[in-house]
Design a protein around this motif. Structure first.
Motif, PDB file in Angstrom:
ATOM      1  N   SER A   1       0.814  -1.212   0.000  1.00 46.47           N
ATOM      2  CA  SER A   1       0.000   0.000   0.000  1.00 46.47           C
ATOM      3  C   SER A   1       0.849   1.264   0.000  1.00 46.47           C
ATOM      4  O   SER A   1       2.004   1.263   0.428  1.00 46.47           O
ATOM      5  CB  SER A   1      -0.929   0.009   1.209  1.00 46.47           C
ATOM      6  OG  SER A   1      -1.906  -1.005   1.110  1.00 46.47           O
ATOM      7  N   THR A   2       0.235   2.336  -0.490  1.00 47.53           N
ATOM      8  CA  THR A   2       0.816   3.672  -0.385  1.00 47.53           C
ATOM      9  C   THR A   2      -0.083   4.452   0.568  1.00 47.53           C
ATOM     10  O   THR A   2      -1.272   4.635   0.305  1.00 47.53           O
ATOM     11  CB  THR A   2       0.872   4.366  -1.752  1.00 47.53           C
ATOM     12  OG1 THR A   2       1.673   3.575  -2.640  1.00 47.53           O
ATOM     13  CG2 THR A   2       1.477   5.754  -1.633  1.00 47.53           C
TER      14      THR A   2
ATOM     15  N   ASP B   1      -1.015   6.109  -7.186  1.00 49.38           N
ATOM     16  CA  ASP B   1      -1.492   4.833  -6.657  1.00 49.38           C
ATOM     17  C   ASP B   1      -1.801   4.907  -5.154  1.00 49.38           C
ATOM     18  O   ASP B   1      -1.992   3.870  -4.504  1.00 49.38           O
ATOM     19  CB  ASP B   1      -0.464   3.730  -6.919  1.00 49.38           C
ATOM     20  CG  ASP B   1       0.901   4.037  -6.306  1.00 49.38           C
ATOM     21  OD1 ASP B   1       1.135   5.214  -5.921  1.00 49.38           O
ATOM     22  OD2 ASP B   1       1.746   3.121  -6.227  1.00 49.38           O
TER      23      ASP B   1
ATOM     24  N   ASN C   1      -3.497   4.628  -1.884  1.00 50.91           N
ATOM     25  CA  ASN C   1      -4.719   3.854  -1.623  1.00 50.91           C
ATOM     26  C   ASN C   1      -5.154   3.841  -0.155  1.00 50.91           C
ATOM     27  O   ASN C   1      -6.209   3.291   0.164  1.00 50.91           O
ATOM     28  CB  ASN C   1      -4.563   2.411  -2.124  1.00 50.91           C
ATOM     29  CG  ASN C   1      -3.545   1.621  -1.324  1.00 50.91           C
ATOM     30  OD1 ASN C   1      -2.449   2.105  -1.045  1.00 50.91           O
ATOM     31  ND2 ASN C   1      -3.904   0.404  -0.955  1.00 50.91           N
TER      32      ASN C   1
ATOM     33  N   LYS D   1     -10.431   5.185  -7.185  1.00 53.22           N
ATOM     34  CA  LYS D   1      -9.900   4.633  -8.432  1.00 53.22           C
ATOM     35  C   LYS D   1      -9.096   3.355  -8.194  1.00 53.22           C
ATOM     36  O   LYS D   1      -8.830   2.598  -9.139  1.00 53.22           O
ATOM     37  CB  LYS D   1      -8.996   5.660  -9.125  1.00 53.22           C
ATOM     38  CG  LYS D   1      -9.726   6.887  -9.656  1.00 53.22           C
ATOM     39  CD  LYS D   1      -8.725   7.851 -10.279  1.00 53.22           C
ATOM     40  CE  LYS D   1      -9.409   9.113 -10.796  1.00 53.22           C
ATOM     41  NZ  LYS D   1      -8.423  10.067 -11.358  1.00 53.22           N
ATOM     42  N   GLN D   2      -8.667   3.130  -6.961  1.00 52.12           N
ATOM     43  CA  GLN D   2      -7.799   1.993  -6.660  1.00 52.12           C
ATOM     44  C   GLN D   2      -8.626   0.716  -6.474  1.00 52.12           C
ATOM     45  O   GLN D   2      -9.752   0.760  -5.983  1.00 52.12           O
ATOM     46  CB  GLN D   2      -6.987   2.269  -5.391  1.00 52.12           C
ATOM     47  CG  GLN D   2      -6.347   3.637  -5.319  1.00 52.12           C
ATOM     48  CD  GLN D   2      -5.432   3.956  -6.495  1.00 52.12           C
ATOM     49  OE1 GLN D   2      -4.942   3.064  -7.192  1.00 52.12           O
ATOM     50  NE2 GLN D   2      -5.193   5.246  -6.740  1.00 52.12           N
TER      51      GLN D   2
END
Length: 267
Positions: free
Chosen positions: A6-7, A78, A80, A128-129
């Motif tokens: 994850s980010t 990205d 999330n 969007k993830q």
């Protein structure tokens, strides 16, 4: 939820629970973005954890949130996980007219309005993830008004209500909604208090233990992340709410007497 890949953006990531989240999520292998108002503290945090990314930002300022979103969405498309952790807690006597109208709502601006605005700004990117999450940090005080910290109490009760509504609205999306509910945690929230905290109190816990519980809960997709003590507080708030509130009110009486003493010494 897979945190390793994850980010994660953590507001208030330079101290207390926020710093511990930085520490433990970095150790897991997540890409960590820490934000805060104090650039010096952010730089010190990055020196301690060289792999993290830092952005100076103030969650109580809408324009600052807009600028943060622009930078983060460009550099980390990205992203999330958003952890709304930034917070402030003050001890206040509501009969003291010293604070200005703008100042008296400071905890609402940071703890509640800032959290809502951050969520509103970042939700389209998170949605969007394929797998995403929002983690809102509330407090055990959300279950009981703590008279010595009245505005903080209101802000955290608001965080809990907002988080529950958000979870319902996002139930059919890819975005999970978690609520982290700490009890009294030993952090720098208390550093300017005239009322000393009891570091040995059974009603407080260390930040690292709280974060460990939260991370484990997220990995298991538990919507509410809290230790056993919070379960006890929740039970008491339903069974004996008056006794719980009056127990907490004793701290206000202590605070008021200490304030009177401090004011007399400065005269």
């Amino acid at each position: 939820m897979n945190l390793q890949r994850s980010t994660v953006l953590i507001t208030g990531g330079t101290s207390g629970i926020g710093l511990e989240l930085v520490r433990q999520l970095t150790k897991i292998g997540a890409t960590v973005i820490a934000t805060g108002r104090d650039l010096i503290k952010l730089t010190e945090t990055q020196k301690e954890f060289p792999k993290i990314h830092i952005f100076q930002s103030d969650v109580s300022d809408a324009e600052s949130i807009r600028k943060l979103y622009y930078k983060v969405s460009q550099q980390f498309p990205d992203l999330n996980i958003l952890i709304n952790n930034a917070g402030e807690m003050r001890l206040l006597d509501l009969q003291d007219t010293t604070p200005s109208l703008e100042n008296i709502t400071r905890e609402i601006d940071i703890n509640l309005s800032g959290l809502i605005q951050m969520t509103h700004q970042f939700l389209p990117l998170l949605a969007k993830q394929p797998s995403a999450a929002i983690v809102n940090v509330s407090s055990g005080i959300a279950f009981m008004p703590f008279s010595v910290a009245p505005v903080y109490s209101a802000s955290k009760a608001g965080v809990r209500a907002y988080t529950q509504a958000l979870r319902l609205q996002l139930k059919d999306t890819s975005v999970k909604v978690f609520e982290m509910i700490p009890p009294g945690v030993k952090t720098n929230l208390q550093k300017d208090w005239v009322l000393p905290t009891d570091s040995n109190s059974s009603l407080t816990m260390e930040a690292d233990k709280m974060v460990k519980i939260a991370i484990k809960g997220m990995q298991q997709n538990k919507p509410e992340l809290y230790p056993t003590l919070i379960g006890v507080i929740r039970w008491a708030s339903r069974i004996v709410p008056g006794a719980l509130i009056n127990f907490g009110h004793k701290e206000f009486e202590r605070f008021k007497q200490l304030n009177i003493k401090a004011n007399n010494q400065t005269k």
